[in-house]
Design an enzyme around this catalytic site. Structure first.
Site, PDB file in Angstrom:
ATOM      1  N   ASP A 334       0.919  -1.212  -0.010  1.00 13.99           N
ATOM      2  CA  ASP A 334      -0.008   0.039   0.039  1.00 13.99           C
ATOM      3  C   ASP A 334       0.798   1.254   0.089  1.00 13.99           C
ATOM      4  OD1 ASP A 334      -0.336   0.959   3.383  1.00 13.99           O
ATOM      5  OD2 ASP A 334       0.779  -0.901   2.690  1.00 13.99           O
ATOM      6  N   GLU A 335       0.355   2.258  -0.451  1.00 16.18           N
ATOM      7  CA  GLU A 335       0.968   3.663  -0.402  1.00 16.18           C
ATOM      8  C   GLU A 335       2.232   3.772  -0.642  1.00 16.18           C
ATOM      9  OE1 GLU A 335      -2.182   5.650   2.610  1.00 16.18           O
ATOM     10  OE2 GLU A 335      -0.483   4.416   3.549  1.00 16.18           O
ATOM     11  N   SER A 336       2.887   3.199  -1.920  1.00 18.45           N
ATOM     12  CA  SER A 336       4.209   3.064  -2.377  1.00 18.45           C
ATOM     13  C   SER A 336       4.424   4.331  -3.139  1.00 18.45           C
ATOM     14  CB  SER A 336       4.488   1.740  -2.930  1.00 18.45           C
ATOM     15  OG  SER A 336       4.450   0.616  -2.163  1.00 18.45           O
TER      16      SER A 336
END
Ligand code: IFG
Length: 525
Positions: A334-336
């Site tokens: 997530d949220e990379s």
């Protein structure tokens, strides 16, 4: 009619009512019990079974597993009833006044987790295809006894169970929660306490978010600085902490004994500042950043074009797989935001291969659907429905955790003491009033692996604060995962939930007393 006759009848009625209220043998109605999750079917027969000091729990045959299940129930009943209930074995049905647990493999409708509970005035008989079904059935036995049964000190009886038959089995196979032990660290005892609560509500999975920017919480023997350095702190600068592999194995076993699977998550390539701070070589510039105690997201990334990164990941997955009896390892994803998409996709593809090489299957947050998913990979829908749909298009199942309905770290309303509200305010009714199979037209029941309610811990740092956010909403997610949606409605649920206020109080759970729930109505009962 003569005045004297009327007076006589009134007097008799009063005597009867007094007698009934004294012995508590008022007519009982099993269908009026406040079971959560609501069972698939309940047929009441209007009498009652008495738990007495003659009652024992008999299990069929000599199976150690069945004896352990019987002992679990005895350990839950004895402290409050003081009846000294023992676990015994028998090959046939025991005599009157006892509880009988048995396995019969021929009731396919019940599946592996269902059970049939038959209560007469002489016997409580619980039958299931598998031990997991019996374990779910004993939670129902606890819940058809008065709430005071959950107290830790001896209470006055009588201990009556209304008679009838309950047939019950879950709608979804995966029914879980997630505890973020990275933002704030939670001790083993706190995790075990949550596991016991998940078991009481027939949930069967606990996803542990073991690493993030603020902390690395699981010992990896081949990379010791991950915890020695990366476990040193937490959001707000507190002392952090971590689980040794021995402590983590203890949590896994505790969960397993309660038919709960631990799903470990190592979040990557983003949310990795704690790992990057622990090993300079994992950073593209060879420099380790400082430990981070804030709550920003999306600023960190493993160096996806250095081979040592994959050696690191392979070592971590190998050691974690050896500690994971469950099928799945969660790789985050997530949220990379600090990883270019052209680097992210091959990274996720390669990590899936590594997890599979170590005999496990992949779970990941919905962004992983941007990569090429392996056949058994599951997409955890939290933010973007289009990612979930991309996963379905690749044949993946979806684990439903939509932040707007299922994020336990969301405030109840603008006055909540803890929590965030970037996704939504989630009052108890909003957390209950949704159907995972109807949220998005393209996400149908057959695409859904199950439901999970995650607790992110940026704003909570101990068990009491966490419980304020987890309870009572967790009970609603348990029911969404178990009970057929056509049998669920808020007006019926909120009355049953009110009864559980007494049960949560009895277990010292610091639940949020939502004004939407008629907590007091139950007290007059
Ligand atoms: N999104 C982040 C979490 C956490 C959360 C708080 C996911 C998958 C916001 N990622 O949810 O790390 O910060 O609500």
């Amino acid at each position: 009619m003569k005045q004297s006759k009327i007076r006589g009848m009134v007097f008799a009625g009063l005597v009867l009512a007094a007698a009934l209220s004294q012995t508590g043998c008022k007519p009982t109605d099993l269908s009026k019990e406040n079971i959560i999750p609501k069972p698939v079917s309940v047929v009441a027969t209007g009498s009652s079974f008495d738990l007495t000091d003659q009652t024992d729990i008999y299990v069929q045959g000599e199976s150690a597993e069945l004896k352990q299940i019987g002992q679990y129930l005895a350990d839950k009943l004895n402290p409050s009833t003081g009846l000294g209930i023992e676990v015994k074995t028998s090959t046939e049905v025991p005599g009157p006044g006892n509880i009988f647990l048995s396995i019969s493999g021929d009731d396919s409708e019940l599946g592996d987790e269902g059970y049939e509970l038959t209560i007469t005035d002489k016997l409580v008989s619980l039958v299931a295809n598998k031990p997991a079904g019996l374990f779910n059935g004993i939670q129902t036995i606890r819940q058809v006894l008065p709430a005071k049964v959950e107290l830790a000190s001896v209470q006055n009886g009588p201990w009556k169970i209304a008679t009838g038959v309950i047939r019950d089995y879950p709608a979804y196979g995966y029914r879980g929660s997630m505890l973020d032990v990275a933002r704030h660290f939670f001790e083993v005892e706190d995790v075990k306490n949550l596991i016991d609560q998940l078991a009481y509500y027939k949930m069967n999975a606990l996803h542990m978010h073991l690493s993030d920017d603020q902390g690395w919480r699981i010992e990896i023997k081949s990379w010791p600085n991950l915890t020695a350095h990366g476990g040193k702190t937490e959001v707000g600068g507190g002392e952090g902490g971590y689980y040794s592999q021995e402590q983590y194995a203890d949590i896994v076993k505790y969960a397993q004994d309660r038919y709960i699977t631990i799903v470990p998550e190592i979040d990557m390539p983003g949310h990795t500042n704690a790992a990057l701070a622990s090993y300079p070589e994992l950073n593209c510039n060879g420099k380790a950043p400082e430990l981070y105690t804030g709550t920003e997201v999306g600023f960190s990334s493993l160096c996806t074009n250095k081979e040592i990164t994959y050696k690191f990941i392979d070592d971590v997955i190998r050691e974690l797989a050896a500690l994971t009896p469950g099928e799945y390892i969660h790789i985050g994803g997530d949220e990379s935001l600090a990883t270019k998409i052209e680097d992210y996709i091959p990274f996720i593809n390669r990590v899936q291969d590594m997890v599979e090489a170590h005999g496990k299957k992949v779970l990941g947050w919905d962004e992983i659907a941007l990569a090429t998913l392996k056949p058994n990979t599951i997409v955890q829908y939290w933010d973007k429905a289009e990612n979930a749909k991309k996963g379905i298009a690749q044949g993946a199942k979806v684990l439903m955790s939509p932040a707007k309905y299922a994020y336990l770290d969301m405030k109840y309303d603008s006055t909540s003491t803890y929590g965030l509200h970037w996704a939504a305010y989630i009052e108890v009714d909003r957390g209950y009033n949704w159907d995972p199979a109807a949220l998005e037209p393209e996400i149908k029941k057959e695409n859904i692996y199950g439901i999970e309610a995650p607790l992110w811990s940026e704003t909570v740092s101990n068990r009491q604060e966490a419980e304020y956010l987890i309870f009572p909403r967790l009970l609603g997610y348990a029911e969404i995962g178990w009970t057929p949606v056509e049998q669920r409605n808020w007006d019926n649920y909120k009355v049953r939930l009110a009864d559980h206020g007494e049960r949560m109080k009895a277990q010292n759970i610091n639940f949020y007393p939502s004004k939407l729930v008629p907590w007091d109505a139950q007290k007059q009962k």
